[in-house]
Design a protein around this motif. Sequence first.
Motif, PDB file in Angstrom:
ATOM      1  N   ALA A  50      -1.492  -2.613   4.565  1.00  0.00           N
ATOM      2  CA  ALA A  50      -2.662  -3.483   4.435  1.00  0.00           C
ATOM      3  C   ALA A  50      -2.257  -4.949   4.591  1.00  0.00           C
ATOM      4  O   ALA A  50      -2.940  -5.730   5.271  1.00  0.00           O
ATOM      5  CB  ALA A  50      -3.335  -3.242   3.091  1.00  0.00           C
ATOM      6  N   LYS A  51      -1.148  -5.328   3.970  1.00  0.00           N
ATOM      7  CA  LYS A  51      -0.669  -6.715   4.107  1.00  0.00           C
ATOM      8  C   LYS A  51      -0.407  -7.077   5.569  1.00  0.00           C
ATOM      9  O   LYS A  51      -0.596  -8.210   5.989  1.00  0.00           O
ATOM     10  CB  LYS A  51       0.606  -6.905   3.290  1.00  0.00           C
ATOM     11  CG  LYS A  51       0.391  -6.928   1.784  1.00  0.00           C
ATOM     12  CD  LYS A  51       1.720  -7.106   1.052  1.00  0.00           C
ATOM     13  CE  LYS A  51       1.525  -7.100  -0.455  1.00  0.00           C
ATOM     14  NZ  LYS A  51       2.823  -7.230  -1.188  1.00  0.00           N
ATOM     15  N   GLN A  96     -16.444  -1.659  -3.748  1.00  0.00           N
ATOM     16  CA  GLN A  96     -15.918  -3.016  -3.673  1.00  0.00           C
ATOM     17  C   GLN A  96     -14.786  -3.046  -2.648  1.00  0.00           C
ATOM     18  O   GLN A  96     -14.301  -1.990  -2.210  1.00  0.00           O
ATOM     19  CB  GLN A  96     -15.415  -3.491  -5.044  1.00  0.00           C
ATOM     20  CG  GLN A  96     -14.493  -2.504  -5.735  1.00  0.00           C
ATOM     21  CD  GLN A  96     -14.222  -2.879  -7.186  1.00  0.00           C
ATOM     22  OE1 GLN A  96     -13.972  -4.048  -7.509  1.00  0.00           O
ATOM     23  NE2 GLN A  96     -14.273  -1.898  -8.063  1.00  0.00           N
ATOM     24  N   TYR A  97     -14.417  -4.235  -2.245  1.00  0.00           N
ATOM     25  CA  TYR A  97     -13.301  -4.364  -1.324  1.00  0.00           C
ATOM     26  C   TYR A  97     -12.601  -5.676  -1.592  1.00  0.00           C
ATOM     27  O   TYR A  97     -13.121  -6.585  -2.259  1.00  0.00           O
ATOM     28  CB  TYR A  97     -13.748  -4.276   0.134  1.00  0.00           C
ATOM     29  CG  TYR A  97     -14.578  -5.441   0.625  1.00  0.00           C
ATOM     30  CD1 TYR A  97     -13.963  -6.565   1.174  1.00  0.00           C
ATOM     31  CD2 TYR A  97     -15.963  -5.410   0.559  1.00  0.00           C
ATOM     32  CE1 TYR A  97     -14.711  -7.633   1.628  1.00  0.00           C
ATOM     33  CE2 TYR A  97     -16.715  -6.474   1.013  1.00  0.00           C
ATOM     34  CZ  TYR A  97     -16.095  -7.588   1.546  1.00  0.00           C
ATOM     35  OH  TYR A  97     -16.841  -8.637   1.982  1.00  0.00           O
ATOM     36  N   THR A  98     -11.384  -5.781  -1.057  1.00  0.00           N
ATOM     37  CA  THR A  98     -10.611  -7.004  -1.224  1.00  0.00           C
ATOM     38  C   THR A  98      -9.782  -7.260   0.017  1.00  0.00           C
ATOM     39  O   THR A  98      -9.283  -6.315   0.654  1.00  0.00           O
ATOM     40  CB  THR A  98      -9.676  -6.891  -2.456  1.00  0.00           C
ATOM     41  OG1 THR A  98      -8.948  -8.113  -2.616  1.00  0.00           O
ATOM     42  CG2 THR A  98      -8.683  -5.745  -2.292  1.00  0.00           C
ATOM     43  N   ALA A  99      -9.668  -8.512   0.377  1.00  0.00           N
ATOM     44  CA  ALA A  99      -8.702  -8.874   1.404  1.00  0.00           C
ATOM     45  C   ALA A  99      -7.317  -8.688   0.823  1.00  0.00           C
ATOM     46  O   ALA A  99      -7.064  -8.998  -0.351  1.00  0.00           O
ATOM     47  CB  ALA A  99      -8.911 -10.329   1.830  1.00  0.00           C
ATOM     48  N   PHE A 100      -6.424  -8.149   1.635  1.00  0.00           N
ATOM     49  CA  PHE A 100      -5.076  -7.861   1.132  1.00  0.00           C
ATOM     50  C   PHE A 100      -4.101  -8.213   2.240  1.00  0.00           C
ATOM     51  O   PHE A 100      -3.936  -7.456   3.202  1.00  0.00           O
ATOM     52  CB  PHE A 100      -4.957  -6.385   0.757  1.00  0.00           C
ATOM     53  CG  PHE A 100      -3.894  -6.095  -0.263  1.00  0.00           C
ATOM     54  CD1 PHE A 100      -4.167  -6.205  -1.626  1.00  0.00           C
ATOM     55  CD2 PHE A 100      -2.615  -5.744   0.132  1.00  0.00           C
ATOM     56  CE1 PHE A 100      -3.192  -5.946  -2.567  1.00  0.00           C
ATOM     57  CE2 PHE A 100      -1.628  -5.486  -0.805  1.00  0.00           C
ATOM     58  CZ  PHE A 100      -1.915  -5.586  -2.169  1.00  0.00           C
ATOM     59  N   ILE A 120      -8.748  -3.751   1.908  1.00  0.00           N
ATOM     60  CA  ILE A 120      -8.746  -2.488   1.182  1.00  0.00           C
ATOM     61  C   ILE A 120     -10.121  -2.300   0.548  1.00  0.00           C
ATOM     62  O   ILE A 120     -10.604  -3.168  -0.184  1.00  0.00           O
ATOM     63  CB  ILE A 120      -7.648  -2.444   0.106  1.00  0.00           C
ATOM     64  CG1 ILE A 120      -6.267  -2.572   0.754  1.00  0.00           C
ATOM     65  CG2 ILE A 120      -7.740  -1.144  -0.697  1.00  0.00           C
ATOM     66  CD1 ILE A 120      -5.119  -2.581  -0.228  1.00  0.00           C
ATOM     67  N   TYR A 121     -10.736  -1.163   0.846  1.00  0.00           N
ATOM     68  CA  TYR A 121     -12.032  -0.815   0.288  1.00  0.00           C
ATOM     69  C   TYR A 121     -11.855   0.217  -0.817  1.00  0.00           C
ATOM     70  O   TYR A 121     -10.999   1.109  -0.737  1.00  0.00           O
ATOM     71  CB  TYR A 121     -12.941  -0.201   1.354  1.00  0.00           C
ATOM     72  CG  TYR A 121     -13.455  -1.169   2.391  1.00  0.00           C
ATOM     73  CD1 TYR A 121     -14.742  -1.690   2.295  1.00  0.00           C
ATOM     74  CD2 TYR A 121     -12.670  -1.544   3.467  1.00  0.00           C
ATOM     75  CE1 TYR A 121     -15.226  -2.566   3.262  1.00  0.00           C
ATOM     76  CE2 TYR A 121     -13.136  -2.419   4.436  1.00  0.00           C
ATOM     77  CZ  TYR A 121     -14.424  -2.928   4.322  1.00  0.00           C
ATOM     78  OH  TYR A 121     -14.902  -3.796   5.272  1.00  0.00           O
TER      79      TYR A 121
END
Length: 913
Positions: free
Chosen positions: A584-585, A628-632, A637-638
């Motif tokens: 993901a990074k 929810q999701y986040t920038a990684f 990542i969801y």
Amino acid sequence: MKKIYISLVLACNLLAFGRTMAQDLWPAVTKEMKPWTRWWWLGSAVDRTNLERELTLFEKSGFGGVEITPIYGAKGFESNYLTFLSPQWMNMLGVTTDKANALGMGVDMNLGTGWPFGGAQIKEKDAATKLILDEFELKKGEKITFPLKPKDPKQRYFFLQALRAFKSDNSEINLDDYSSHTDGTWEAPTDVRLLAVFSGRTGQKVKRAAPGGEGYTLDHLGKTSVASYFNRFAEVFNGKQLNVRAFFNDSYEVYGANWTDEFLQSFERIKGYKLQDNLLDFAGKGGNENKTARLKSDYREVVNALLANNFLIPFTDFAHRYQAISKNQAHGSPGNLIDLYADTDIPECETFGSSSFAIPGLRRDTADIRNVDPDPIMAKFATSAANVYGKKYTSSETFTWLTEHFKTSLSQTKPEVEQLFLAGVNHVFYHGTTYSPKNVPFPGWLFYASVNFVPQNSFWDHLSGLNQYITRVQSILQSSRADNELLVYWPIYDIWNNAKGMDKALKVHDVDEWLHPTQFYKQSVQLQKRGYSFDFATDKILAGTTVNDGKLKTSKDAIPYRAIYIPACHYFSEVTLQKILEMAKQGATVIFQQLPQEVRGYNQLDERTALFNKLITSLGFEKNNANQYTAFGKGKIYLTTDVNSALETEQIAPERINQTGLKFSRRVSGKDTYYYLVNHSGQTVDRSMTLNAQAKYYSFLDPQTGRVFKLPSRDGKIRVQIPSGYSWIILASEQQAVEPFRYQDELIQVTQLDHDWKVSFISGGSVLPHARKIGRLSSWTEWGDKDAINFSGTAAYEKTFSIEKDQSKSYLLKLGRVAESARVFINGKDAGILWSIPFQQDVTKWLVNGENKIRIEVANLMANRIRQLDQQKFAWRNYHEINFVNINYKNFDASDWKPMESGLIGPVTLWSY
């Protein structure tokens, strides 16, 4: 949401096409593109004349190769048996490969006889091994005597490997030092129970073994036992040019084999702790079910590693030593099936039983089928192993027990094999064909679990229709690669983390237990219905995956994937989780249905749990928020229960083809994209649609006929018109066919040809019924002719009719009900084999204005003649071992069968459009 349309067209209304253009759009055919068949050698009672005769017949019918499996023999032919691997047997193998090579065919060989691997070279020390976990109770002062033996009196070859005594408070006394004692005693200082770990033997012998192949089943987990197995072949093959394309291993049916003599040492090396130090909980007697399940998970992971490293990888290495490749059926193995499929050159799945389709007129008598439905998702375990590693072929053992013996029509095989193609299989092996000398009377030698693809079968002259269809489809599938958007993670640790039982053999017949209840399966089915294409991924696959420009690359030869989806699972590897976050990074898109809860296994549990929790916390997701999701890093990542929304947010669009009732597979080759479309619904699909793969031109390649047409498009939309039971291949490309496709609009019936046919019986038996004229079409079993009732073979239907041919129109011949396949001649010209539903063909090019002559050669099945043989008590089934059984594994007897419908039943009609 943007509307997407597709239009699918009836493929039988075809005009003559430019031969050069057709050849340009269809790939050049190789032997692998043709169907192959498993060739049973009963008793290895083979000879040069009959081997060459049968291979010639196979090639003429459209087979590309054979897969030799020697098995038990027919009674009365013992003097003809050849001992497996004897000089005489090897000479016949050479005859086979020489003749096959001359015919442009290939030869694969089972590296054994029957199944599973084993034989005369396997002594008890190398035989299939099992864990024996015995418990003994001693009162204070009682003694046990050494050498200690298992309670099972049948165990003759065994080793005591660990021995522990447990007091009432479960404190332990280590007695492992006594394991090697050949005499002496030990006295219990207090009341104790002893747990003894023995390495024993299952006693399983090779099933359906051929002469010279009899003996114990191999210990597949042992390094030295596997080496001893291959050594026999190495000695025989030494210095020989085999010309065998592939060595083959059948499905893993090694019952109760869950151990090997070096298991404890291997376990400690792989997992970092001693299994025997946790014996009470491993045996499920410590009162800690969670610990038991974790120990079992580690145990099963080690079984998987030993099966891969000690058997499958050496099997592949052995094949390569002889300029061959390896082919393996992993299903049934006690391990991670996807990884085990991938450990050989060709992963091979299988179909067992028959599926239910909505295709009108497709016969499916519940009395003639097994209560097993082949699951296309199961086939994707093998095709995923091929796709993620860029392997060219995924093969299939196809049609095992499709229906009851002698009742399988060619039309019934078509949708079944299409399910495999849709799942990504591209190298079909029939199950199967039995070698039979020419002088053996009807029905010849047969194998008890096969659809009988033999020259004695009354459909043999029409089999080339099916073979050509498979060849055309496989020519596209083998010349292209699967174009799948997603990786779907398979959570094997949820299966392994179970306190019950020992090894977990993942069998085709047990998918209701280990596959269907899982979110992995349910989400995969939903993604497929939605129109997404995907492959399955394991921890091992992800460990080798890289990220480039936001896409996931599982190997250098694999097509990149756009996202990875992790369905809900409980147990997870912290190493895999760390790898996923690293991807993901680097820019990957990762979608969790739910976050995993715990690490798998037992060793270093606290340390690994701490790392696992740290990684989960690093995501920063809120508790009790399902979406929810986040920038990684560079990726995202969801965490969502709605995977479709996540994919749409990432602009990963599904194909809308499934919404029309069609099934599809999308493939790519360079800049070309192929869509293989199949209509298994109950009606014609006539729609317009925009495909995700946009191109300058669209062409229709008809795999049923080989004809090629250009398709009109407007604003990127194409119309397709596919009748139930038919399939299309659409090519989106910079090149295009020449002939325009003509849609069947305004179908008008020209004439009905139901009356006044002349019928003559031209081949088959037991006797040829008399020729006759019939007033109307009906099954020939209803004509009151005993010879016709008992007849299996081919009859020719002939008549003359007149039409006023309109040169501006095309003409479609519909045969109606056919029992069971037909070849059509119009005005003396071969108009093709109609072997499957919808039994219709464009016949424009063969019709003339005025009088036309039509001849339809119809073949029924073997069933009615077999029925007569059983009523006469003719001894046609006469084999050693299992002899011959019906679909329920009971003694086969057709004497009480009702005669099967046979012939041209109609209505036969001619239509213009």
